[in-house]
Design a protein around this motif. Structure first.
Motif, PDB file in Angstrom:
ATOM      1  N   ILE A 228      27.275 -33.421  -7.427  1.00 29.44           N
ATOM      2  CA  ILE A 228      27.964 -33.800  -9.140  1.00 29.44           C
ATOM      3  C   ILE A 228      28.466 -34.695  -8.825  1.00 29.44           C
ATOM      4  CG2 ILE A 228      27.852 -32.925 -11.301  1.00 29.44           C
ATOM      5  CD1 ILE A 228      25.133 -32.299  -9.527  1.00 29.44           C
ATOM      6  N   ARG A 229      28.752 -36.041  -9.755  1.00 28.94           N
ATOM      7  CA  ARG A 229      29.926 -36.751 -10.039  1.00 28.94           C
ATOM      8  C   ARG A 229      30.332 -37.535  -8.248  1.00 28.94           C
ATOM      9  NH1 ARG A 229      34.661 -36.145 -12.543  1.00 28.94           N
ATOM     10  NH2 ARG A 229      34.063 -37.110 -14.509  1.00 28.94           N
ATOM     11  N   THR A 230      29.515 -37.239  -7.596  1.00 28.62           N
ATOM     12  CA  THR A 230      30.396 -37.742  -6.369  1.00 28.62           C
ATOM     13  C   THR A 230      29.873 -39.980  -5.935  1.00 28.62           C
ATOM     14  OG1 THR A 230      28.315 -37.296  -5.348  1.00 28.62           O
ATOM     15  CG2 THR A 230      29.935 -36.145  -5.054  1.00 28.62           C
ATOM     16  N   SER A 231      29.727 -39.856  -5.108  1.00 34.90           N
ATOM     17  CA  SER A 231      29.137 -41.461  -4.762  1.00 34.90           C
ATOM     18  C   SER A 231      27.740 -41.396  -3.988  1.00 34.90           C
ATOM     19  CB  SER A 231      30.304 -42.348  -3.886  1.00 34.90           C
ATOM     20  OG  SER A 231      31.018 -42.426  -3.981  1.00 34.90           O
ATOM     21  N   SER A 232      27.198 -42.424  -4.267  1.00 36.75           N
ATOM     22  CA  SER A 232      25.395 -41.875  -3.036  1.00 36.75           C
ATOM     23  C   SER A 232      25.534 -42.137  -1.871  1.00 36.75           C
ATOM     24  CB  SER A 232      24.954 -42.936  -4.079  1.00 36.75           C
ATOM     25  OG  SER A 232      24.490 -44.294  -3.589  1.00 36.75           O
ATOM     26  N   ILE A 233      24.663 -41.178  -1.748  1.00 35.59           N
ATOM     27  CA  ILE A 233      24.113 -41.194  -0.157  1.00 35.59           C
ATOM     28  C   ILE A 233      24.416 -42.759   0.166  1.00 35.59           C
ATOM     29  CG2 ILE A 233      22.974 -40.641   1.678  1.00 35.59           C
ATOM     30  CD1 ILE A 233      24.167 -38.033   0.776  1.00 35.59           C
ATOM     31  N   ASP A 234      23.464 -43.619   0.166  1.00 34.13           N
ATOM     32  CA  ASP A 234      23.542 -44.926   0.007  1.00 34.13           C
ATOM     33  C   ASP A 234      24.606 -45.122  -0.043  1.00 34.13           C
ATOM     34  OD1 ASP A 234      21.773 -47.336   0.506  1.00 34.13           O
ATOM     35  OD2 ASP A 234      22.814 -47.829  -1.716  1.00 34.13           O
ATOM     36  N   GLU A 235      25.464 -45.408  -0.877  1.00 39.68           N
ATOM     37  CA  GLU A 235      27.010 -45.818  -0.935  1.00 39.68           C
ATOM     38  C   GLU A 235      28.122 -45.266   0.493  1.00 39.68           C
ATOM     39  OE1 GLU A 235      29.224 -46.509  -4.524  1.00 39.68           O
ATOM     40  OE2 GLU A 235      27.870 -44.288  -5.185  1.00 39.68           O
ATOM     41  N   ARG A 236      27.967 -44.505   0.398  1.00 41.20           N
ATOM     42  CA  ARG A 236      28.313 -43.747   1.743  1.00 41.20           C
ATOM     43  C   ARG A 236      28.734 -43.994   3.557  1.00 41.20           C
ATOM     44  NH1 ARG A 236      27.735 -37.132   0.047  1.00 41.20           N
ATOM     45  NH2 ARG A 236      28.036 -38.026  -2.198  1.00 41.20           N
ATOM     46  N   ILE A 237      26.694 -44.146   3.552  1.00 37.29           N
ATOM     47  CA  ILE A 237      26.540 -45.375   4.834  1.00 37.29           C
ATOM     48  C   ILE A 237      27.009 -46.553   4.520  1.00 37.29           C
ATOM     49  CG2 ILE A 237      23.682 -45.631   5.577  1.00 37.29           C
ATOM     50  CD1 ILE A 237      23.124 -42.846   4.496  1.00 37.29           C
ATOM     51  N   GLY A 238      26.813 -47.029   3.593  1.00 40.44           N
ATOM     52  CA  GLY A 238      26.859 -48.203   2.784  1.00 40.44           C
ATOM     53  C   GLY A 238      28.654 -48.641   3.834  1.00 40.44           C
ATOM     54  N   ALA A 239      29.551 -47.738   3.561  1.00 37.87           N
ATOM     55  CA  ALA A 239      30.674 -47.951   3.610  1.00 37.87           C
ATOM     56  C   ALA A 239      31.042 -47.547   4.728  1.00 37.87           C
ATOM     57  CB  ALA A 239      31.480 -47.240   3.176  1.00 37.87           C
ATOM     58  N   VAL A 240      30.768 -47.059   5.990  1.00 42.07           N
ATOM     59  CA  VAL A 240      31.033 -46.966   7.255  1.00 42.07           C
ATOM     60  C   VAL A 240      31.527 -47.698   7.864  1.00 42.07           C
ATOM     61  CG1 VAL A 240      30.115 -45.270   9.661  1.00 42.07           C
ATOM     62  CG2 VAL A 240      29.347 -44.490   7.365  1.00 42.07           C
ATOM     63  N   ASP A 241      30.488 -48.959   7.995  1.00 41.41           N
ATOM     64  CA  ASP A 241      31.182 -49.874   9.186  1.00 41.41           C
ATOM     65  C   ASP A 241      32.434 -50.768   8.341  1.00 41.41           C
ATOM     66  OD1 ASP A 241      29.968 -50.606  11.432  1.00 41.41           O
ATOM     67  OD2 ASP A 241      28.049 -49.768  10.343  1.00 41.41           O
ATOM     68  N   ASP A 242      32.221 -50.361   6.529  1.00 44.41           N
ATOM     69  CA  ASP A 242      33.317 -51.010   6.530  1.00 44.41           C
ATOM     70  C   ASP A 242      35.180 -50.554   6.730  1.00 44.41           C
ATOM     71  OD1 ASP A 242      31.816 -53.099   5.611  1.00 44.41           O
ATOM     72  OD2 ASP A 242      32.003 -52.338   3.999  1.00 44.41           O
ATOM     73  N   PHE A 243      34.458 -49.849   6.716  1.00 44.00           N
ATOM     74  CA  PHE A 243      35.959 -48.549   7.446  1.00 44.00           C
ATOM     75  C   PHE A 243      35.988 -48.467   8.580  1.00 44.00           C
ATOM     76  CE2 PHE A 243      35.789 -47.232   2.392  1.00 44.00           C
ATOM     77  CZ  PHE A 243      37.081 -46.275   2.483  1.00 44.00           C
ATOM     78  N   LEU A 244      35.604 -48.038   9.345  1.00 38.07           N
ATOM     79  CA  LEU A 244      36.173 -49.060  10.623  1.00 38.07           C
ATOM     80  C   LEU A 244      35.780 -50.218  10.703  1.00 38.07           C
ATOM     81  CD1 LEU A 244      35.293 -47.982  13.370  1.00 38.07           C
ATOM     82  CD2 LEU A 244      33.188 -49.526  13.974  1.00 38.07           C
ATOM     83  N   ALA A 245      35.656 -51.252  10.192  1.00 39.43           N
ATOM     84  CA  ALA A 245      36.745 -52.462  10.523  1.00 39.43           C
ATOM     85  C   ALA A 245      38.030 -52.550   9.506  1.00 39.43           C
ATOM     86  CB  ALA A 245      35.849 -53.504   9.661  1.00 39.43           C
ATOM     87  N   ALA A 246      38.196 -51.763   8.585  1.00 40.48           N
ATOM     88  CA  ALA A 246      39.232 -52.027   8.257  1.00 40.48           C
ATOM     89  C   ALA A 246      40.188 -50.608   8.834  1.00 40.48           C
ATOM     90  CB  ALA A 246      39.308 -50.971   6.705  1.00 40.48           C
ATOM     91  N   GLY A 247      40.032 -50.432  10.181  1.00 43.77           N
ATOM     92  CA  GLY A 247      41.082 -49.380  11.260  1.00 43.77           C
ATOM     93  C   GLY A 247      41.136 -48.224  11.095  1.00 43.77           C
ATOM     94  N   TYR A 248      40.250 -47.405  10.140  1.00 44.88           N
ATOM     95  CA  TYR A 248      39.911 -46.472  10.696  1.00 44.88           C
ATOM     96  C   TYR A 248      38.948 -45.840  11.031  1.00 44.88           C
ATOM     97  CZ  TYR A 248      41.918 -46.350   5.535  1.00 44.88           C
ATOM     98  OH  TYR A 248      43.186 -46.618   4.645  1.00 44.88           O
ATOM     99  N   GLU A 249      39.379 -44.718  11.903  1.00 41.74           N
ATOM    100  CA  GLU A 249      38.131 -44.231  12.925  1.00 41.74           C
ATOM    101  C   GLU A 249      37.011 -43.261  11.723  1.00 41.74           C
ATOM    102  OE1 GLU A 249      38.503 -41.127  16.752  1.00 41.74           O
ATOM    103  OE2 GLU A 249      38.751 -40.485  15.042  1.00 41.74           O
TER     104      GLU A 249
END
Length: 363
Positions: A228-249
């Motif tokens: 409840i009140r979280t980001s959607s599963i689609d948003e979370r999957i879609g963020a993986v490559d963006d966070f990797l590109a920003a320098g996160y593991e």
């Protein structure tokens, strides 16, 4: 702070409960500046707020209390504790509680009838305690070090989000940004936190590989009922490559695995989606943890007061048993044989549908 398009704000803070020392601190004043219209109420202790934790009527407003209330406190215990599953160590918390309202969350068990975010304002003392601990460890893979383990092949890993979601915490204060900056410059150590919230402001930081973000995922049917009140599963999957590109593991956290009808086919579909959507670079560095549901009778009673439908799948006495945790708490988990078979089956699903994904541990 970027807004979430089309969504009601996660935080609509109307009241800030604050210990005097926290209120007077630089970090406390920064938090107040983010919510200038909020009423400030001084409290003796962030653990004992009768209007929140002791008021049974708050259960019916469980999610609204999380959005409308904020607590400022000072972290008294700055101990770094050993772990060994997703992290080598648990860092002192910079926050406790959450604005999200996942129906299975263990954090509210100590809070009573309300569980909004508590921000600990003594971030400098917390950061110093972590840096001193890292310095005492020495290299993990050096001549006197233990060498690689399931947490990491070369770095000591510190969980910085044991009692909160750091992505949400970063919308309230700069504590998370400070920790990301700290681990960016600490040799031989990295921060780690699991999250169900996509906060793209974190992409503006400079982690330099020193922070591991573990996006928590589950089948959409489970998430719609329980997250409840979280980001959607689609948003979370879609963020993986963006966070990797920003320098996160970027790793994945399959938690909790809820055993109900069609659970195997729905997890298989999610694993297939990850295989299709994630880049080769994301897959090459990814690993996951698998955690079957652990529940609690007190949380069960709270949920019956605000979200009883969740308990239709979380509370299954015919398949569960009581257990005493390592910290001495009483919880409810799946029966040993039920859990053993489910863990084995989940490993088979990953091997078949996402063979690129290393399972760091499953229990």
């Amino acid at each position: 702070m970027r807004s979430l398009p089309g969504a009601r704000p996660l935080l609509e803070v109307a009241t800030i409960h604050a210990e005097p020392a926290a209120l007077a601190s630089a970090r406390g004043q920064e938090v107040l500046a983010r919510f200038p219209d909020a009423e400030v109420v001084e409290i003796a202790s962030h653990w004992r707020i009768p209007d929140l934790h002791g008021a049974e009527e708050n259960v019916a407003r469980w999610a609204r209390v999380k959005a409308e209330h904020l607590v400022l406190g000072v972290k008294k215990t700055l101990t770094v504790r050993p772990s060994g599953r997703s992290a080598d160590f648990i860092a002192p918390s910079t926050a406790n509680g959450c604005a999200m309202a996942c129906a299975y969350c263990y954090v509210p068990r100590r809070k009573g009838y309300a569980n909004p975010i508590t921000v600990f304002t003594n971030i400098d003392a917390i950061s110093r305690s972590i840096a001193r601990h890292v310095a005492r460890q020495g290299p993990k893979t050096g001549p006197n070090g233990p060498g690689p383990n399931q947490c990491d092949a070369s770095d000591w890993v510190y969980d910085i989000g044991e009692n909160s979601d750091c992505s949400v915490d970063a919308r309230v204060s700069d504590n998370v940004a400070d920790l990301v900056a700290l681990f960016a410059r600490l040799d031989g150590a990295k921060a780690s936190f699991a999250t169900k919230h996509v906060n793209r402001d974190l992409l503006d930081l400079d982690p330099r590989g020193g922070t591991r973000v573990r996006f928590s995922l589950m089948p959409r049917r489970d998430a719609q009922l329980l997250d409840i009140r979280t980001s959607s599963i689609d948003e979370r999957i879609g963020a993986v490559d963006d966070f990797l590109a920003a320098g996160y593991e970027v790793h994945l956290n399959f938690s909790p695995v809820v055993l109900r009808e069609r659970w195997q086919s729905e997890w298989a579909a999610l694993l297939d989606e990850l295989t299709e959507r994630l880049s080769p670079a994301a897959k090459a560095q990814a690993a996951c943890e698998v955690i079957l549901l652990t529940h609690h009778e007190g949380l069960h009673d709270v949920n019956l007061g605000w979200h009883p439908r969740a308990e239709d799948v979380l509370w299954r006495p015919e398949a569960q048993e009581a257990k005493r945790t390592g910290q001495g708490g009483a919880v409810v988990r799946y029966r040993v044989e039920v859990k053993r078979r489910a863990v084995a089956r989940f490993r088979e699903l990953v091997a078949r549908h996402a063979p690129w994904l290393t399972i760091r541990y499953a229990f």
